[in-house]
Design a protein around this motif. Structure first.
Motif, PDB file in Angstrom:
ATOM      1  N   ASN A  44      23.846 -10.653  26.582  1.00  0.00           N
ATOM      2  CA  ASN A  44      23.323  -9.542  25.774  1.00  0.00           C
ATOM      3  C   ASN A  44      22.046  -8.920  26.329  1.00  0.00           C
ATOM      4  OD1 ASN A  44      25.011  -9.197  23.119  1.00  0.00           O
ATOM      5  ND2 ASN A  44      24.947 -11.389  23.567  1.00  0.00           N
ATOM      6  N   ALA A  45      21.394  -9.592  27.284  1.00  0.00           N
ATOM      7  CA  ALA A  45      20.223  -8.972  27.902  1.00  0.00           C
ATOM      8  C   ALA A  45      20.669  -7.931  28.929  1.00  0.00           C
ATOM      9  CB  ALA A  45      19.339 -10.027  28.554  1.00  0.00           C
ATOM     10  N   ALA A  46      21.920  -8.035  29.389  1.00  0.00           N
ATOM     11  CA  ALA A  46      22.461  -7.031  30.320  1.00  0.00           C
ATOM     12  C   ALA A  46      22.929  -5.816  29.540  1.00  0.00           C
ATOM     13  CB  ALA A  46      23.618  -7.624  31.127  1.00  0.00           C
TER      14      ALA A  46
ATOM     15  N   ALA B  79      12.905   6.456  30.695  1.00  0.00           N
ATOM     16  CA  ALA B  79      11.672   6.375  29.899  1.00  0.00           C
ATOM     17  C   ALA B  79      10.558   5.693  30.696  1.00  0.00           C
ATOM     18  CB  ALA B  79      11.942   5.632  28.591  1.00  0.00           C
ATOM     19  N   ASP B  80      10.896   4.611  31.393  1.00  0.00           N
ATOM     20  CA  ASP B  80       9.904   3.915  32.223  1.00  0.00           C
ATOM     21  C   ASP B  80       9.386   4.845  33.327  1.00  0.00           C
ATOM     22  OD1 ASP B  80      10.025   1.523  30.847  1.00  0.00           O
ATOM     23  OD2 ASP B  80      11.423   0.557  32.248  1.00  0.00           O
ATOM     24  N   ASN B  81      10.321   5.505  34.025  1.00  0.00           N
ATOM     25  CA  ASN B  81       9.932   6.434  35.105  1.00  0.00           C
ATOM     26  C   ASN B  81       9.005   7.525  34.584  1.00  0.00           C
ATOM     27  OD1 ASN B  81      11.722   6.572  37.972  1.00  0.00           O
ATOM     28  ND2 ASN B  81      12.483   5.192  36.419  1.00  0.00           N
TER      29      ASN B  81
ATOM     30  N   VAL C 299       2.624  -3.155  31.054  1.00  0.00           N
ATOM     31  CA  VAL C 299       3.043  -4.559  30.899  1.00  0.00           C
ATOM     32  C   VAL C 299       4.213  -4.598  29.928  1.00  0.00           C
ATOM     33  CG1 VAL C 299       2.367  -6.903  30.183  1.00  0.00           C
ATOM     34  CG2 VAL C 299       0.678  -5.409  31.285  1.00  0.00           C
ATOM     35  N   MET C 300       5.291  -5.252  30.306  1.00  0.00           N
ATOM     36  CA  MET C 300       6.484  -5.277  29.444  1.00  0.00           C
ATOM     37  C   MET C 300       6.260  -6.098  28.174  1.00  0.00           C
ATOM     38  SD  MET C 300       8.767  -7.667  32.003  1.00  0.00           S
ATOM     39  CE  MET C 300      10.254  -6.751  31.694  1.00  0.00           C
ATOM     40  N   TYR C 301       6.964  -5.702  27.097  1.00  0.00           N
ATOM     41  CA  TYR C 301       6.805  -6.402  25.818  1.00  0.00           C
ATOM     42  C   TYR C 301       7.404  -7.802  25.901  1.00  0.00           C
ATOM     43  CZ  TYR C 301       5.446  -5.781  20.927  1.00  0.00           C
ATOM     44  OH  TYR C 301       4.785  -5.844  19.731  1.00  0.00           O
TER      45      TYR C 301
ATOM     46  N   ASN D  78      10.181 -10.169  28.649  1.00  0.00           N
ATOM     47  CA  ASN D  78      10.870 -10.138  29.930  1.00  0.00           C
ATOM     48  C   ASN D  78      12.383 -10.274  29.780  1.00  0.00           C
ATOM     49  OD1 ASN D  78      11.941 -11.769  32.501  1.00  0.00           O
ATOM     50  ND2 ASN D  78      10.287 -10.379  33.085  1.00  0.00           N
ATOM     51  N   ASN D  79      13.112  -9.460  30.544  1.00  0.00           N
ATOM     52  CA  ASN D  79      14.570  -9.432  30.427  1.00  0.00           C
ATOM     53  C   ASN D  79      15.250 -10.645  31.050  1.00  0.00           C
ATOM     54  OD1 ASN D  79      13.318  -7.770  32.583  1.00  0.00           O
ATOM     55  ND2 ASN D  79      15.394  -7.702  33.409  1.00  0.00           N
ATOM     56  N   GLU D  80      14.570 -11.352  31.950  1.00  0.00           N
ATOM     57  CA  GLU D  80      15.218 -12.507  32.578  1.00  0.00           C
ATOM     58  C   GLU D  80      14.859 -13.809  31.884  1.00  0.00           C
ATOM     59  OE1 GLU D  80      15.306 -12.757  36.801  1.00  0.00           O
ATOM     60  OE2 GLU D  80      14.993 -10.611  37.031  1.00  0.00           O
TER      61      GLU D  80
ATOM     62  N   LEU E 211      12.338   2.471  25.157  1.00  0.00           N
ATOM     63  CA  LEU E 211      13.430   1.793  24.446  1.00  0.00           C
ATOM     64  C   LEU E 211      14.765   2.188  25.071  1.00  0.00           C
ATOM     65  CD1 LEU E 211      12.615   2.485  20.657  1.00  0.00           C
ATOM     66  CD2 LEU E 211      12.046   0.436  21.976  1.00  0.00           C
ATOM     67  N   SER E 212      15.763   1.334  24.905  1.00  0.00           N
ATOM     68  CA  SER E 212      17.112   1.651  25.376  1.00  0.00           C
ATOM     69  C   SER E 212      18.127   1.192  24.337  1.00  0.00           C
ATOM     70  CB  SER E 212      17.366   0.946  26.703  1.00  0.00           C
ATOM     71  OG  SER E 212      18.714   1.116  27.072  1.00  0.00           O
ATOM     72  N   ALA E 213      19.002   2.111  23.905  1.00  0.00           N
ATOM     73  CA  ALA E 213      19.909   1.810  22.792  1.00  0.00           C
ATOM     74  C   ALA E 213      20.923   0.710  23.111  1.00  0.00           C
ATOM     75  CB  ALA E 213      20.646   3.086  22.374  1.00  0.00           C
ATOM     76  N   HIS E 214      21.389   0.651  24.371  1.00  0.00           N
ATOM     77  CA  HIS E 214      22.485  -0.303  24.636  1.00  0.00           C
ATOM     78  C   HIS E 214      22.028  -1.759  24.640  1.00  0.00           C
ATOM     79  CE1 HIS E 214      22.143  -1.412  29.039  1.00  0.00           C
ATOM     80  NE2 HIS E 214      21.383  -0.327  29.061  1.00  0.00           N
ATOM     81  N   LYS E 215      20.717  -1.979  24.507  1.00  0.00           N
ATOM     82  CA  LYS E 215      20.235  -3.355  24.400  1.00  0.00           C
ATOM     83  C   LYS E 215      20.131  -3.803  22.937  1.00  0.00           C
ATOM     84  CE  LYS E 215      19.714  -3.665  28.908  1.00  0.00           C
ATOM     85  NZ  LYS E 215      18.498  -3.699  29.688  1.00  0.00           N
TER      86      LYS E 215
HETATM   87  C1  LIG Z   1      17.909  -2.810  30.570  1.00  0.00           C
HETATM   88  C2  LIG Z   1      16.462  -2.659  30.838  1.00  0.00           C
HETATM   89  C3  LIG Z   1      15.927  -1.448  31.326  1.00  0.00           C
HETATM   90  C4  LIG Z   1      16.799  -0.289  31.705  1.00  0.00           C
HETATM   91  O1  LIG Z   1      17.375   0.358  30.610  1.00  0.00           O
HETATM   92  P1  LIG Z   1      18.625   1.342  30.850  1.00  0.00           P
HETATM   93  O2  LIG Z   1      18.839   1.987  29.525  1.00  0.00           O
HETATM   94  O3  LIG Z   1      19.763   0.474  31.258  1.00  0.00           O
HETATM   95  O4  LIG Z   1      18.220   2.319  31.902  1.00  0.00           O
HETATM   96  C5  LIG Z   1      14.567  -1.366  31.486  1.00  0.00           C
HETATM   97  N1  LIG Z   1      13.756  -2.387  31.186  1.00  0.00           N
HETATM   98  C6  LIG Z   1      14.228  -3.553  30.717  1.00  0.00           C
HETATM   99  C7  LIG Z   1      13.264  -4.650  30.382  1.00  0.00           C
HETATM  100  C8  LIG Z   1      15.589  -3.734  30.529  1.00  0.00           C
HETATM  101  O5  LIG Z   1      16.043  -4.900  30.086  1.00  0.00           O
END
Ligand SMILES: *Cc1c(COP(=O)(O)O)cnc(C)c1O
Length: 395
Positions: free
Chosen positions: A6-8, A72-74, A145-147, A149-151, A197-201
């Motif tokens: 689900n982190a992917a 959004a990050d870019n 700084v990220m809220y 970590n995704n890994e 933010l990203s909706a698919h997460k």
């Molecule tokens: C998935 C993810 C992104 C990228 O988001 P997308 O909507 O896939 O472009 C950026 N940062 C983190 C921490 C993520 O987990």
């Protein structure tokens, strides 16, 4: 099939799918059109902006829709860099464990003459506000700084880091893609100027996200064209996806506490079960950790082989992040927390959702234990470790 990746990305919720459907063939007009139909679409768009703003604690005017977390990050980083440059500030502070959407943007800026300081986290992946404070200079344009970590799932002390930035008058961006829906976010209390933010997460659709930009923060366009998003992001709005994102975020947040309790229990059972396997270590902080994240290193095996065998057993997991798998380089996050190359290669990430069950957790512990033993039985590295030719890194 057991989905533990689900982190992917996540499965879309029924609520999110239902929320988008009317906007394909009923309310499909362009929200910029002046006719009645267009105005109906514009109204829907505005309500979505309001709903998302309410969840993160800002005003609707501070919400900009993007194509996802990466965009959004870019845009956040490039905007802050350009604003800084106009004041003669060309230094940026970030961390070595950011998502590539952040790190690669910083690399590009570096080639353009910006100076980048990447803070190294501690062995659990924690970044300290004191270190951020010490890294800030008079010419610092941005701290990112990220809220969470995704890994490895480590949750960073965002509120304290934000307070340091506020005090020093430095713009603060946080990639909150993994945090949204799992932990409380309040851009005011957390002292955040820019947030992604990203909706698919969070069980919304892919290809849609949010950039929050605090009033007074000047955004630069990545995409030129029409006047959508207050002139800061051109392109006809993806209303179906935006409506689904608002619905998904509200739904996740409304179940956040019960989901977190359930996920934490499953997470901890998995961590306890997997770390029973000899020469196995948990990656990331034991407590300051996303509720659904498990990440471990098994000494003496290859993460890729592990994933393929688990896939045969019906378990969808991940090794490192989706972007790094497929390349031979081990995860930059695991290297940054001090895992040696050979150990970082043997990593496994399981990221749960509230749809996972206790039975699935038991099955995963059992099957992973068997597969690790099987792979070690064929591994020349493991053989050397067992014979004492090489020393174990993980005791
Ligand atoms: C998935 C993810 C992104 C990228 O988001 P997308 O909507 O896939 O472009 C950026 N940062 C983190 C921490 C993520 O987990």
């Amino acid at each position: 099939m057991i989905y533990a990746d689900n982190a992917a990305t996540t499965k879309m919720s029924r609520t999110a799918i239902d929320a988008m459907l009317p906007y394909f063939d009923k309310i499909y007009a362009n929200p910029s059109s002046l006719h009645e139909e267009g105005q109906q679409a514009a109204e829907a768009l505005y309500t979505a902006r309001e709903r998302i703003a309410k969840v993160i604690g800002c005003t609707p005017k501070e919400v900009y829709f993007t194509s996802g977390g990466s965009e959004a990050d870019n845009q956040a980083i490039i905007s802050a860099a350009l604003s800084g440059e106009r004041k003669g500030k060309k230094h940026i502070v970030s961390t070595a464990i950011e998502h590539h959407a952040v790190l690669h943007t910083l690399e590009k800026l570096k080639k353009q003459g910006y100076e980048i300081t990447l803070l190294k986290p501690d062995e659990n992946g924690l970044v300290y506000s004191k270190e951020v404070e010490d890294a800030i200079r008079p010419d610092t344009a941005l701290v990112s700084v990220m809220y969470a970590n995704n890994e490895i799932g480590t949750i960073e002390p965002i509120r304290e880091i934000g307070a340091v930035c506020r005090e020093k008058g430095v713009v603060f961006h946080t990639d909150a893609v993994q945090a949204a829906g799992h932990i409380e976010i309040d851009v005011e209390k957390d002292n955040i100027d820019l947030l992604s933010l990203s909706a698919h997460k969070f069980h919304g659709p892919k290809g849609i996200g949010v950039l929050y930009a605090k009033r007074g923060i000047l955004l630069s366009n990545l995409i030129e064209g029409g006047a959508q998003e207050r002139g800061k992001r051109a392109g006809t709005e993806n209303i179906p996806a935006i409506m689904a994102m608002a619905a998904a975020l509200e739904e996740e947040v409304s179940h956040m506490h019960e989901n977190a309790a359930k996920l934490t229990a499953m997470r901890d059972k998995l961590i306890d079960g997997l770390t029973q396997i000899p020469h196995t270590a948990l990656n990331g902080d034991r407590l300051k950790r996303l509720p659904g994240n498990v990440n471990v290193c098994f000494e003496g095996i290859e993460g890729e082989s592990l994933l393929l065998l688990l896939s045969e057993k019906g378990i969808c997991a991940s090794s490192g992040s989706a972007c790094t798998s497929g390349s031979l380089d081990p995860s930059h996050v695991l290297l940054a927390i001090g895992r040696p190359h050979e150990v970082a290669h043997g990593s496994l990430r399981l990221s749960l959702s509230a749809e996972n069950t206790e039975e699935e957790v038991d099955y995963m512990i059992e099957e992973i234990s068997k597969v690790v033993e099987y792979l070690r039985g064929m591994s020349p590295v493991w053989n050397d470790l067992q014979k004492g030719v090489k020393k174990y890194v993980i005791q």
